[in-house]
Design an enzyme around this catalytic site. Structure first.
Site, PDB file in Angstrom:
ATOM      1  N   ARG A 106       0.883  -1.187   0.000  1.00 43.26           N
ATOM      2  CA  ARG A 106       0.000   0.000   0.000  1.00 43.26           C
ATOM      3  C   ARG A 106       0.901   1.211   0.000  1.00 43.26           C
ATOM      4  O   ARG A 106       1.672   1.436   0.942  1.00 43.26           O
ATOM      5  CB  ARG A 106      -0.918  -0.011   1.227  1.00 43.26           C
ATOM      6  CG  ARG A 106      -1.638   1.300   1.420  1.00 43.26           C
ATOM      7  CD  ARG A 106      -2.743   1.234   2.417  1.00 43.26           C
ATOM      8  NE  ARG A 106      -3.892   0.525   1.870  1.00 43.26           N
ATOM      9  CZ  ARG A 106      -5.125   0.602   2.363  1.00 43.26           C
ATOM     10  NH1 ARG A 106      -5.380   1.345   3.412  1.00 43.26           N
ATOM     11  NH2 ARG A 106      -6.113  -0.065   1.809  1.00 43.26           N
ATOM     12  N   HIS A 133      -7.046   0.997  -6.673  1.00 40.83           N
ATOM     13  CA  HIS A 133      -7.309   0.097  -5.530  1.00 40.83           C
ATOM     14  C   HIS A 133      -7.995  -1.176  -6.070  1.00 40.83           C
ATOM     15  O   HIS A 133      -9.178  -1.415  -5.815  1.00 40.83           O
ATOM     16  CB  HIS A 133      -8.188   0.818  -4.501  1.00 40.83           C
ATOM     17  CG  HIS A 133      -8.230   0.157  -3.160  1.00 40.83           C
ATOM     18  ND1 HIS A 133      -7.471  -0.948  -2.834  1.00 40.83           N
ATOM     19  CD2 HIS A 133      -8.961   0.438  -2.039  1.00 40.83           C
ATOM     20  CE1 HIS A 133      -7.720  -1.302  -1.576  1.00 40.83           C
ATOM     21  NE2 HIS A 133      -8.617  -0.483  -1.084  1.00 40.83           N
ATOM     22  N   GLN A 136     -10.068  -3.803  -3.842  1.00 37.08           N
ATOM     23  CA  GLN A 136     -11.386  -3.345  -3.407  1.00 37.08           C
ATOM     24  C   GLN A 136     -12.451  -3.698  -4.453  1.00 37.08           C
ATOM     25  O   GLN A 136     -13.570  -4.088  -4.120  1.00 37.08           O
ATOM     26  CB  GLN A 136     -11.349  -1.825  -3.180  1.00 37.08           C
ATOM     27  CG  GLN A 136     -12.638  -1.270  -2.633  1.00 37.08           C
ATOM     28  CD  GLN A 136     -12.961  -1.837  -1.256  1.00 37.08           C
ATOM     29  OE1 GLN A 136     -12.125  -1.829  -0.372  1.00 37.08           O
ATOM     30  NE2 GLN A 136     -14.174  -2.357  -1.065  1.00 37.08           N
ATOM     31  N   ASP A 223     -17.465   7.053  -1.621  1.00 34.51           N
ATOM     32  CA  ASP A 223     -16.178   6.889  -0.928  1.00 34.51           C
ATOM     33  C   ASP A 223     -15.887   8.234  -0.265  1.00 34.51           C
ATOM     34  O   ASP A 223     -16.543   9.247  -0.564  1.00 34.51           O
ATOM     35  CB  ASP A 223     -15.078   6.491  -1.935  1.00 34.51           C
ATOM     36  CG  ASP A 223     -13.745   6.156  -1.250  1.00 34.51           C
ATOM     37  OD1 ASP A 223     -13.718   6.007  -0.009  1.00 34.51           O
ATOM     38  OD2 ASP A 223     -12.719   6.056  -1.961  1.00 34.51           O
ATOM     39  N   CYS A 262     -16.348   1.459   0.284  1.00 33.46           N
ATOM     40  CA  CYS A 262     -15.182   0.616   0.588  1.00 33.46           C
ATOM     41  C   CYS A 262     -14.791   0.675   2.063  1.00 33.46           C
ATOM     42  O   CYS A 262     -14.128  -0.229   2.564  1.00 33.46           O
ATOM     43  CB  CYS A 262     -14.007   1.010  -0.300  1.00 33.46           C
ATOM     44  SG  CYS A 262     -13.417   2.693  -0.022  1.00 33.46           S
ATOM     45  N   ARG A 290     -13.573  -8.799   0.935  1.00 31.79           N
ATOM     46  CA  ARG A 290     -12.141  -8.542   0.704  1.00 31.79           C
ATOM     47  C   ARG A 290     -11.358  -9.827   0.988  1.00 31.79           C
ATOM     48  O   ARG A 290     -10.408 -10.163   0.285  1.00 31.79           O
ATOM     49  CB  ARG A 290     -11.632  -7.418   1.628  1.00 31.79           C
ATOM     50  CG  ARG A 290     -12.198  -6.039   1.351  1.00 31.79           C
ATOM     51  CD  ARG A 290     -11.717  -5.467   0.042  1.00 31.79           C
ATOM     52  NE  ARG A 290     -10.269  -5.399  -0.060  1.00 31.79           N
ATOM     53  CZ  ARG A 290      -9.503  -4.413   0.430  1.00 31.79           C
ATOM     54  NH1 ARG A 290     -10.071  -3.382   1.026  1.00 31.79           N
ATOM     55  NH2 ARG A 290      -8.185  -4.427   0.272  1.00 31.79           N
TER      56      ARG A 290
HETATM   57  N1   CP Z   1     -11.246  -0.404   2.083  1.00 32.58           N
HETATM   58  C1   CP Z   1      -9.972  -0.476   2.544  1.00 32.58           C
HETATM   59  O1   CP Z   1      -9.018  -0.646   1.789  1.00 32.58           O
HETATM   60  O2   CP Z   1      -9.879  -0.374   3.890  1.00 32.58           O
HETATM   61  P1   CP Z   1      -8.522  -0.158   4.719  1.00 32.58           P
HETATM   62  O3   CP Z   1      -7.995   1.194   4.379  1.00 32.58           O
HETATM   63  O4   CP Z   1      -8.962  -0.266   6.156  1.00 32.58           O
HETATM   64  O5   CP Z   1      -7.553  -1.232   4.339  1.00 32.58           O
HETATM   65  N1  NVA Z   2     -10.092   6.515  -1.439  1.00 30.68           N
HETATM   66  C1  NVA Z   2      -9.727   6.103  -0.115  1.00 30.68           C
HETATM   67  C2  NVA Z   2      -9.933   4.634   0.040  1.00 30.68           C
HETATM   68  C3  NVA Z   2      -9.593   4.071   1.391  1.00 30.68           C
HETATM   69  C4  NVA Z   2      -9.732   2.580   1.454  1.00 30.68           C
HETATM   70  C5  NVA Z   2      -8.268   6.472   0.165  1.00 30.68           C
HETATM   71  O1  NVA Z   2      -7.447   6.372  -0.743  1.00 30.68           O
HETATM   72  O2  NVA Z   2      -7.991   6.894   1.282  1.00 30.68           O
END
Ligand code: CP
Ligand code: NVA
Length: 304
Positions: A106, A133, A136, A223, A262, A290
């Site tokens: 990440r 992502h 997701q 989101d 998400c 997930r």
């Molecule tokens: N939706 C998602 O990726 O959640 P986290 O940021 O908690 O991993």
């Molecule tokens: N769009 C959000 C998603 C979190 C899972 C972010 O990037 O923070």
């Protein structure tokens, strides 16, 4: 099943058949787990996880998923790695490839993932970058398939920021023949290249009117307005109140429309409590999925 691609960085790497196959495989793994447990298809396999940003769902679902398939996951915050002291991404990729069977990262800058995957001899999975992502979206489309019993021909309304989740969702729509209408304020549209490539396979509409997007929609998606890489509080003024998913907006979609998010969610910002905690919301199944979809992905990417 096996995938042609070594890495999953955007979702655009998959063929339609592979994407739909992964969803079906995830549904099978979910049933198998609930019947007593999964087969240890990843016995002695290890996943290395790198986090530059916080996470709840991604971190836990990958770690639990590896465990349930008989493997193991190692969790690293990038701050604890030599990466934070200047070791190159290239050298990190080569080193981790000698210890483990897959990397999930990440990151902020999507290019870091591209460099990592170029130099790693093992698969690299994007656990969220500023631009995509993909994991997701596997979970989201599995959830849609479970609830609607099909994907092709449905319509998704995306409301809010044309962000990383939205970009990968557009790929998902193209791979499954779902139409998508995306309502964002001007200047917050999703990636142009992603939109143009998806338009070759399905209808992608961009609008600034949430009610245009929700017309005849089967799925409404929200989101956060302020992603981890976009925490500027002034952003909110561009989104509120127009782009909030509330009861009125839900009522303008199909009667049996479902609501996806998400998570994490900010109640009374991008969505009201009445919607996210209401009867049309499927966010907890979405979060659970997930786990199942990433297990299908890991099993498909990590070969003997
Ligand atoms: N939706 C998602 O990726 O959640 P986290 O940021 O908690 O991993
Ligand atoms: N769009 C959000 C998603 C979190 C899972 C972010 O990037 O923070």
């Amino acid at each position: 099943m096996k995938l042609k691609t070594k890495n999953l960085l955007t979702l655009g790497e998959l063929s339609s058949k592979e994407f739909l196959g992964l969803i079906d495989e995830s549904i099978k793994l979910k049933k198998e787990l609930k019947k007593g447990g999964n087969k240890p298809v990843l016995k002695n396999k290890t996943l290395t996880m790198i986090f530059q940003k916080p996470s709840t769902r991604t971190r836990v679902s990958f770690e639990v998923g590896m465990y349930q398939l008989g493997g193991h996951a190692v969790n690293l915050s990038s701050n604890d790695m030599q990466l934070s002291r200047g070791e190159s991404v290239e050298d990190t990729a080569k080193t981790l490839s000698r210890y483990s069977n897959c990397i999930m990262a990440r990151v902020y800058d999507h290019e870091l993932l591209e460099t990592l995957s170029e130099h790693a001899t093992i698969p690299v999975i994007n656990g969220l970058s500023d631009t995509f992502h993909p994991c997701q979206i596997l979970a989201d489309f599995m959830t849609i398939k479970e609830k609607k019993k099909k994907l092709k021909g449905l319509k998704i309304a995306w409301i809010g920021d044309g962000n990383n989740v939205c970009n990968s969702m557009i790929y998902g729509a193209a791979l499954s023949g779902i139409k998508m209408s995306i309502a964002t304020p001007k200047g917050f549209e999703p990636d142009k290249n992603v939109v143009n490539s998806a338009k070759k396979s399905t209808d992608i509409e961009l609008t600034t009117d949430p009610f245009v997007a929700t017309k005849n929609a089967d799925v409404i998606v929200a989101d956060t307005f302020s992603s981890i890489h976009n925490l500027d509080k002034k952003r909110l003024q561009k989104f509120l109140p127009k782009f909030q998913v509330n009861d009125k907006l839900m009522e303008s979609a199909k009667k049996d429309a479902i609501f996806l998010h998400c998570l994490p969610a900010k109640r009374e910002q991008e969505v009201t409590s009445s919607v996210i905690d209401g009867p049309q919301s499927v966010v907890w199944d979405e979060a659970e999925n997930r786990l199942h979809t990433q297990k299908a992905l890991l099993a498909a990417l990590i070969h003997a």
